[in-house]
Design an enzyme around this catalytic site. Sequence first.
Site, mmCIF file in Angstrom:
data_model
loop_
_atom_site.group_PDB
_atom_site.id
_atom_site.type_symbol
_atom_site.label_atom_id
_atom_site.label_comp_id
_atom_site.label_asym_id
_atom_site.label_seq_id
_atom_site.Cartn_x
_atom_site.Cartn_y
_atom_site.Cartn_z
ATOM 1 N N PHE A 1 0.858 -1.190 0.000
ATOM 2 C CA PHE A 1 0.000 0.000 0.000
ATOM 3 C C PHE A 1 0.893 1.238 0.000
ATOM 4 O O PHE A 1 1.694 1.434 0.902
ATOM 5 C CB PHE A 1 -0.926 0.034 1.225
ATOM 6 C CG PHE A 1 -1.906 1.171 1.145
ATOM 7 C CD1 PHE A 1 -3.090 1.025 0.422
ATOM 8 C CD2 PHE A 1 -1.648 2.397 1.736
ATOM 9 C CE1 PHE A 1 -3.990 2.080 0.307
ATOM 10 C CE2 PHE A 1 -2.535 3.456 1.624
ATOM 11 C CZ PHE A 1 -3.719 3.297 0.902
ATOM 12 N N ASP B 1 9.367 3.104 1.428
ATOM 13 C CA ASP B 1 8.190 3.853 1.869
ATOM 14 C C ASP B 1 8.038 3.638 3.371
ATOM 15 O O ASP B 1 7.586 2.577 3.823
ATOM 16 C CB ASP B 1 6.967 3.360 1.093
ATOM 17 C CG ASP B 1 5.689 4.092 1.505
ATOM 18 O OD1 ASP B 1 5.717 4.797 2.535
ATOM 19 O OD2 ASP B 1 4.680 3.945 0.808
ATOM 20 N N LYS C 1 2.457 10.803 7.781
ATOM 21 C CA LYS C 1 1.739 10.429 9.001
ATOM 22 C C LYS C 1 2.298 11.096 10.268
ATOM 23 O O LYS C 1 2.012 12.240 10.522
ATOM 24 C CB LYS C 1 1.682 8.911 9.108
ATOM 25 C CG LYS C 1 0.834 8.326 7.942
ATOM 26 C CD LYS C 1 0.441 6.927 8.173
ATOM 27 C CE LYS C 1 -0.408 6.371 7.049
ATOM 28 N NZ LYS C 1 -1.810 6.363 7.280
HETATM 29 C C1 PLP Z 1 3.078 2.822 3.595
HETATM 30 C C2 PLP Z 1 2.123 3.888 3.160
HETATM 31 N N1 PLP Z 1 2.423 4.610 2.062
HETATM 32 C C3 PLP Z 1 1.617 5.588 1.617
HETATM 33 C C4 PLP Z 1 0.435 5.885 2.267
HETATM 34 C C5 PLP Z 1 -0.457 6.966 1.744
HETATM 35 O O1 PLP Z 1 -0.453 8.036 2.627
HETATM 36 P P1 PLP Z 1 -1.639 9.128 2.557
HETATM 37 O O2 PLP Z 1 -2.886 8.429 2.985
HETATM 38 O O3 PLP Z 1 -1.189 10.202 3.498
HETATM 39 O O4 PLP Z 1 -1.706 9.592 1.145
HETATM 40 C C6 PLP Z 1 0.078 5.142 3.412
HETATM 41 C C7 PLP Z 1 -1.189 5.408 4.103
HETATM 42 O O5 PLP Z 1 -1.695 4.607 4.864
HETATM 43 C C8 PLP Z 1 0.941 4.133 3.854
HETATM 44 O O6 PLP Z 1 0.656 3.400 4.946
#
Ligand code: PLP
Length: 419
Positions: free
Chosen positions: A147, A232, A261
């Site tokens: 994700f 990520d 986050k």
């Molecule tokens: C690992 C990871 N990358 C990217 C995102 C996307 O972040 P956002 O919801 O702030 O766009 C999330 C969101 O849960 C995430 O957990």
Amino acid sequence: MSPTSPDDLGALTLRRYHDHLNPGMVTLLKFMGLEIAEVSAEGCYVIASDGTRYLDYFGGPGVFTLGHRPASVIAAVRRQLDEMPLSSHILPDPVLAELAERLAELTPGDLQYSFVCNSGAEAVEGALKLARAHTQRPHFVAAQGAFHGKTFGALSASGRESYRAPFQPLLSGFTHVPFGDADALAAAVDDQTAAVILEPIQCEAGIIVPPDGYLAAAREVCDRTGALLILDEIQTGLGRTGKWLACDWEGVCPDLLTLGKALGGGVMPLGAMVARPAIWDVFAKNPYIHTSTFGGNPLACAAALAALEALQTQDVAALCQVRGEQLLAGCQRLAAKYPSLIVEARGRGLLVGIQFADPDMGGLVIGGLLQNHILAAFAMNARETLRLEPPAIITEAEVDTLLTALDDVLQMTAALLEE
Ligand SMILES: Cc1ncc(COP(=O)(O)O)c(C=O)c1O
């Protein structure tokens, strides 16, 4: 908002969600018997319109590492609000500049240049674009179940078919390999690969910790082929897994790192992509090639600077490590007690997943926890896995509260299933 009685506020909010935001979500909330709205929050608690205090085991997920409304972050945002909340974009902004320097200091290796934005997905977009522009290569390799967000590029890197299918065709050139399988990764990466993008621990796939050596193997294959490594750490970063960054568990440094986050201290929305200087060339040549009106605004950057300070001085990585051990051990005891209900409890730090045997169990357990005034949710790409990500400031007693409630809910569920 017009004055409304607490009871009415819940119903009114649900009606507005239904009519103007997300009817599907209202069906889900009503199914769980929730006709309240949230009105405030403090520390580990979210307070509802009827005054009920909910212990927050969802945690953002990953946003509220410092808890809700941490005092130092709130104070920094208030100060900045009185000075300059948004940037002119013509003169340089000292708050953004300080944040970029701080990110360079607090990230591994020679990660040095930052693109500061408003969300995690935007940070991922920035990383994908920079990787493609720098390498001039067409392909990306990502992991199944991953994700990375829901914008087109981030979704193209993500691995859940039901989120992807309605929006096809997504960006071309993405291959998804099984997460944790170093051989499959090596086989998929070649001299046409711009970047490999991975979460060091997959969160929304159901808290999947890869085998030791997996990130090092990813680093090695990238070095061998000239592909860039994007890690990520939007959810795993900033202490959550018991180390400052999850890649610190293996001592692996990416070429591009994404954060989000917890970076906003649970107060402001914020994302960042941090890159090595060698690959910043495209952005350096044309400073306006990848920009955002609100990205890196002084208000959000002031929150991030205060958050980074608090995350460091409170040593949240150590807090997550200690409380995480208590939480995981308790969840593993429950897994042993209810072997027909739970496949496994796993995780690292305060990133814990409980995988149920039956995917429908997740909804039942979440509903049961709500009855006990505890907020939790299942992983976005794995509804059979309950994901627990409380604030790092959660106490020993509050971990016990969750474990006792979970035990009660599982006992009731087991009894129901036996009938
Ligand atoms: C690992 C990871 N990358 C990217 C995102 C996307 O972040 P956002 O919801 O702030 O766009 C999330 C969101 O849960 C995430 O957990």
